[in-house]
Design a protein around this motif. Structure first.
Motif, PDB file in Angstrom:
ATOM      1  N   ARG A 156       0.857  -1.178   0.000  1.00 29.53           N
ATOM      2  CA  ARG A 156       0.000   0.000   0.000  1.00 29.53           C
ATOM      3  C   ARG A 156       0.899   1.237   0.000  1.00 29.53           C
ATOM      4  NH1 ARG A 156      -4.583   1.906  -1.719  1.00 29.53           N
ATOM      5  NH2 ARG A 156      -5.566   3.364  -0.306  1.00 29.53           N
ATOM      6  N   VAL A 157       0.721   2.111  -0.981  1.00 25.10           N
ATOM      7  CA  VAL A 157       1.502   3.332  -1.105  1.00 25.10           C
ATOM      8  C   VAL A 157       0.548   4.514  -0.995  1.00 25.10           C
ATOM      9  CG1 VAL A 157       3.014   4.699  -2.598  1.00 25.10           C
ATOM     10  CG2 VAL A 157       3.203   2.201  -2.593  1.00 25.10           C
ATOM     11  N   LEU A 158       0.839   5.419  -0.078  1.00 19.55           N
ATOM     12  CA  LEU A 158       0.040   6.633   0.103  1.00 19.55           C
ATOM     13  C   LEU A 158       0.877   7.840  -0.284  1.00 19.55           C
ATOM     14  CD1 LEU A 158      -1.558   5.826   3.566  1.00 19.55           C
ATOM     15  CD2 LEU A 158      -2.673   5.723   1.335  1.00 19.55           C
ATOM     16  N   VAL A 159       0.254   8.809  -0.967  1.00 16.98           N
ATOM     17  CA  VAL A 159       0.931  10.048  -1.358  1.00 16.98           C
ATOM     18  C   VAL A 159       0.408  11.169  -0.472  1.00 16.98           C
ATOM     19  CG1 VAL A 159       1.316  11.699  -3.231  1.00 16.98           C
ATOM     20  CG2 VAL A 159       1.268   9.241  -3.722  1.00 16.98           C
ATOM     21  N   TYR A 160       1.329  11.978   0.048  1.00 16.61           N
ATOM     22  CA  TYR A 160       1.000  13.067   0.966  1.00 16.61           C
ATOM     23  C   TYR A 160       1.484  14.399   0.408  1.00 16.61           C
ATOM     24  CZ  TYR A 160       0.357   9.409   4.470  1.00 16.61           C
ATOM     25  OH  TYR A 160      -0.060   8.299   5.161  1.00 16.61           O
ATOM     26  N   ARG A 161       0.766  15.462   0.732  1.00 11.72           N
ATOM     27  CA  ARG A 161       1.186  16.826   0.430  1.00 11.72           C
ATOM     28  C   ARG A 161       1.714  17.442   1.718  1.00 11.72           C
ATOM     29  NH1 ARG A 161      -1.289  21.459   1.206  1.00 11.72           N
ATOM     30  NH2 ARG A 161      -3.326  20.483   1.430  1.00 11.72           N
ATOM     31  N   LYS A 162       2.932  17.977   1.674  1.00 14.32           N
ATOM     32  CA  LYS A 162       3.493  18.622   2.860  1.00 14.32           C
ATOM     33  C   LYS A 162       2.712  19.893   3.149  1.00 14.32           C
ATOM     34  CE  LYS A 162       7.854  18.034   3.851  1.00 14.32           C
ATOM     35  NZ  LYS A 162       9.296  18.273   3.868  1.00 14.32           N
ATOM     36  N   SER A 163       2.359  20.070   4.402  1.00 13.57           N
ATOM     37  CA  SER A 163       1.626  21.264   4.818  1.00 13.57           C
ATOM     38  C   SER A 163       1.912  21.511   6.292  1.00 13.57           C
ATOM     39  CB  SER A 163       0.128  21.076   4.582  1.00 13.57           C
ATOM     40  OG  SER A 163      -0.371  20.062   5.411  1.00 13.57           O
ATOM     41  N   PRO A 164       1.614  22.727   6.774  1.00 14.79           N
ATOM     42  CA  PRO A 164       1.797  22.983   8.203  1.00 14.79           C
ATOM     43  C   PRO A 164       0.923  22.020   9.008  1.00 14.79           C
ATOM     44  CG  PRO A 164       1.381  25.028   7.001  1.00 14.79           C
ATOM     45  CD  PRO A 164       1.128  23.896   6.057  1.00 14.79           C
ATOM     46  N   GLY A 165       1.445  21.492  10.077  1.00 13.70           N
ATOM     47  CA  GLY A 165       0.690  20.516  10.864  1.00 13.70           C
ATOM     48  C   GLY A 165       0.780  19.135  10.230  1.00 13.70           C
ATOM     49  N   ARG A 166      -0.305  18.417  10.311  1.00 20.27           N
ATOM     50  CA  ARG A 166      -0.339  17.057   9.776  1.00 20.27           C
ATOM     51  C   ARG A 166      -0.462  17.081   8.253  1.00 20.27           C
ATOM     52  NH1 ARG A 166      -4.050  12.138  12.050  1.00 20.27           N
ATOM     53  NH2 ARG A 166      -3.048  10.548  10.782  1.00 20.27           N
TER      54      ARG A 166
END
Length: 123
Positions: free
Chosen positions: A60-70
């Protein structure tokens, strides 16, 4: 002489126990994860899970966007038998993105490590 034999017997017992513990501890296979972004076809993130064969498929591969906080996940997918994965997203917001795969057990004492890709900038 009896003390020497007793000491050698005790040493042999410790060595046997130590080898047994190593054999039952299983194997931990490190994993690495690559990711890139292409705006062709509306936009897609793609990459590859690299590890021992038992650890690359169905990850399972999840893509995230960096942002302040979580950091929010923008979507997920599963790797192919060769470890390749892709996620069609359309045009994402401008920013920095990364992918993650969690550790997973693969049976018979094998544990596949988790990984995080390098950050990819989308503009």
């Amino acid at each position: 002489m009896k003390k020497c034999n007793a000491l050698l017997g005790l040493l042999a017992a410790f060595l046997t126990l130590g080898v047994g513990n190593v054999a039952t501890a299983g194997n931990n296979y490190p994993t690495s994860l690559s990711m890139n972004y292409s705006s062709a076809s509306g936009g897609r993130f793609a990459g590859k899970v690299r590890s021992r064969n038992v650890c690359v498929s169905k990850r399972r591969v999840l893509v995230y966007r960096k942002s302040p906080g979580r950091d929010p996940s923008i979507g997920g997918t599963t790797s192919s038998g060769s470890g390749r994965w892709d996620l069609r997203t359309g045009k994402p917001r401008t920013g920095d993105y990364y992918a993650r795969t969690a550790p997973k057990p693969a049976g018979s004492g094998v544990r596949c490590g988790g990984a995080r890709s390098a950050t990819t900038h989308v503009s």
